[in-house]
Design a protein around this motif. Sequence first.
Motif, mmCIF file in Angstrom:
data_model
loop_
_atom_site.group_PDB
_atom_site.id
_atom_site.type_symbol
_atom_site.label_atom_id
_atom_site.label_comp_id
_atom_site.label_asym_id
_atom_site.label_seq_id
_atom_site.Cartn_x
_atom_site.Cartn_y
_atom_site.Cartn_z
ATOM 1 N N TYR A 37 0.834 -1.203 0.000
ATOM 2 C CA TYR A 37 0.000 0.000 0.000
ATOM 3 C C TYR A 37 0.874 1.261 0.000
ATOM 4 O O TYR A 37 0.589 2.220 -0.714
ATOM 5 C CB TYR A 37 -0.942 0.018 1.202
ATOM 6 C CG TYR A 37 -1.842 1.230 1.207
ATOM 7 C CD1 TYR A 37 -2.957 1.288 0.365
ATOM 8 C CD2 TYR A 37 -1.561 2.334 2.003
ATOM 9 C CE1 TYR A 37 -3.778 2.402 0.332
ATOM 10 C CE2 TYR A 37 -2.373 3.453 1.983
ATOM 11 C CZ TYR A 37 -3.478 3.486 1.145
ATOM 12 O OH TYR A 37 -4.283 4.601 1.110
ATOM 13 N N ARG A 42 -3.780 2.063 -3.990
ATOM 14 C CA ARG A 42 -4.883 1.187 -4.425
ATOM 15 C C ARG A 42 -4.722 0.740 -5.876
ATOM 16 O O ARG A 42 -5.609 0.103 -6.436
ATOM 17 C CB ARG A 42 -6.215 1.915 -4.264
ATOM 18 C CG ARG A 42 -6.522 2.265 -2.833
ATOM 19 C CD ARG A 42 -7.737 3.174 -2.760
ATOM 20 N NE ARG A 42 -7.919 3.651 -1.416
ATOM 21 C CZ ARG A 42 -8.946 3.333 -0.647
ATOM 22 N NH1 ARG A 42 -9.889 2.525 -1.086
ATOM 23 N NH2 ARG A 42 -9.044 3.809 0.564
ATOM 24 N N GLU A 77 -5.667 -9.385 -5.126
ATOM 25 C CA GLU A 77 -6.441 -9.902 -6.248
ATOM 26 C C GLU A 77 -5.589 -9.801 -7.505
ATOM 27 O O GLU A 77 -4.842 -8.836 -7.670
ATOM 28 C CB GLU A 77 -7.715 -9.079 -6.432
ATOM 29 C CG GLU A 77 -8.619 -9.111 -5.234
ATOM 30 C CD GLU A 77 -9.767 -8.115 -5.326
ATOM 31 O OE1 GLU A 77 -9.684 -7.158 -6.143
ATOM 32 O OE2 GLU A 77 -10.724 -8.281 -4.575
ATOM 33 N N ARG A 88 -3.400 -6.219 -7.051
ATOM 34 C CA ARG A 88 -3.795 -5.048 -6.268
ATOM 35 C C ARG A 88 -4.343 -5.537 -4.938
ATOM 36 O O ARG A 88 -4.728 -6.705 -4.795
ATOM 37 C CB ARG A 88 -4.826 -4.208 -7.006
ATOM 38 C CG ARG A 88 -6.174 -4.880 -7.124
ATOM 39 C CD ARG A 88 -7.238 -3.900 -7.627
ATOM 40 N NE ARG A 88 -8.439 -4.655 -7.907
ATOM 41 C CZ ARG A 88 -8.836 -5.017 -9.101
ATOM 42 N NH1 ARG A 88 -8.134 -4.675 -10.149
ATOM 43 N NH2 ARG A 88 -9.924 -5.710 -9.266
ATOM 44 N N SER A 90 -6.893 -6.190 -2.052
ATOM 45 C CA SER A 90 -8.326 -6.475 -2.030
ATOM 46 C C SER A 90 -9.025 -5.525 -1.064
ATOM 47 O O SER A 90 -8.388 -4.843 -0.249
ATOM 48 C CB SER A 90 -8.564 -7.924 -1.598
ATOM 49 O OG SER A 90 -8.202 -8.071 -0.237
ATOM 50 N N ARG A 91 -10.333 -5.506 -1.123
ATOM 51 C CA ARG A 91 -11.124 -4.702 -0.183
ATOM 52 C C ARG A 91 -10.841 -5.153 1.246
ATOM 53 O O ARG A 91 -10.754 -4.338 2.166
ATOM 54 C CB ARG A 91 -12.616 -4.863 -0.526
ATOM 55 C CG ARG A 91 -13.549 -4.108 0.365
ATOM 56 C CD ARG A 91 -13.523 -2.628 0.020
ATOM 57 N NE ARG A 91 -13.034 -1.912 1.182
ATOM 58 C CZ ARG A 91 -12.606 -0.667 1.184
ATOM 59 N NH1 ARG A 91 -12.576 0.015 0.070
ATOM 60 N NH2 ARG A 91 -12.207 -0.078 2.268
ATOM 61 N N LEU A 92 -10.693 -6.460 1.439
ATOM 62 C CA LEU A 92 -10.394 -7.003 2.761
ATOM 63 C C LEU A 92 -9.077 -6.436 3.291
ATOM 64 O O LEU A 92 -8.994 -6.013 4.445
ATOM 65 C CB LEU A 92 -10.332 -8.535 2.694
ATOM 66 C CG LEU A 92 -10.057 -9.283 3.993
ATOM 67 C CD1 LEU A 92 -11.183 -9.051 4.993
ATOM 68 C CD2 LEU A 92 -9.887 -10.765 3.711
ATOM 69 N N LEU A 94 -7.607 -3.635 2.443
ATOM 70 C CA LEU A 94 -7.785 -2.210 2.734
ATOM 71 C C LEU A 94 -8.550 -2.002 4.040
ATOM 72 O O LEU A 94 -8.232 -1.091 4.809
ATOM 73 C CB LEU A 94 -8.482 -1.520 1.564
ATOM 74 C CG LEU A 94 -7.662 -1.462 0.273
ATOM 75 C CD1 LEU A 94 -8.512 -0.962 -0.894
ATOM 76 C CD2 LEU A 94 -6.425 -0.604 0.441
ATOM 77 N N ASP A 95 -9.533 -2.859 4.302
ATOM 78 C CA ASP A 95 -10.265 -2.775 5.581
ATOM 79 C C ASP A 95 -9.331 -3.016 6.762
ATOM 80 O O ASP A 95 -9.471 -2.404 7.811
ATOM 81 C CB ASP A 95 -11.412 -3.780 5.623
ATOM 82 C CG ASP A 95 -12.590 -3.379 4.748
ATOM 83 O OD1 ASP A 95 -12.643 -2.201 4.313
ATOM 84 O OD2 ASP A 95 -13.452 -4.246 4.496
ATOM 85 N N ALA A 108 -12.566 -8.226 9.755
ATOM 86 C CA ALA A 108 -11.767 -8.362 8.535
ATOM 87 C C ALA A 108 -10.552 -9.245 8.790
ATOM 88 O O ALA A 108 -10.205 -10.100 7.971
ATOM 89 C CB ALA A 108 -11.345 -6.983 8.024
#
Length: 120
Positions: A37, A42, A77, A88, A90-92, A94-95, A108
């Motif tokens: 990150y 992102r 992902e 990149r 994943s949403r997980l 980033l959470d 998470a």
Amino acid sequence: MDDPAESPPASKRHQQRSPSYPAITLLEAIERTMVLYKNEGRNTAPVDAVVAHWGYGAKSSGGKLVLAALRRYGLIEDEKRGSHTQVRLSRLALDIILGEDGPKKAEAIRSAARAPTINR
């Protein structure tokens, strides 16, 4: 009782492999996502660049193992671009790395811990 002479030889039996375990711990995987990150945000990035952020060479088996572990935890992902793969967060992921401490972040982390097949 079954006659041992009737059972197939050991080499002919189908042996089921147990699921493989991620090469790094979840804590290490989260640390790697933070590095990713910090360097890529992102955005999607080529695999070679991602493993270089972690200090591995493009063809390094260590880099491939870390990528596989992050996939198993659901933290990255893949995105195919022609014959190249980019990754990149994943949403997980980033959470976990951007979320404030609390129930959503804790859930998470639990989701990531349960993601590998062997942990279910």
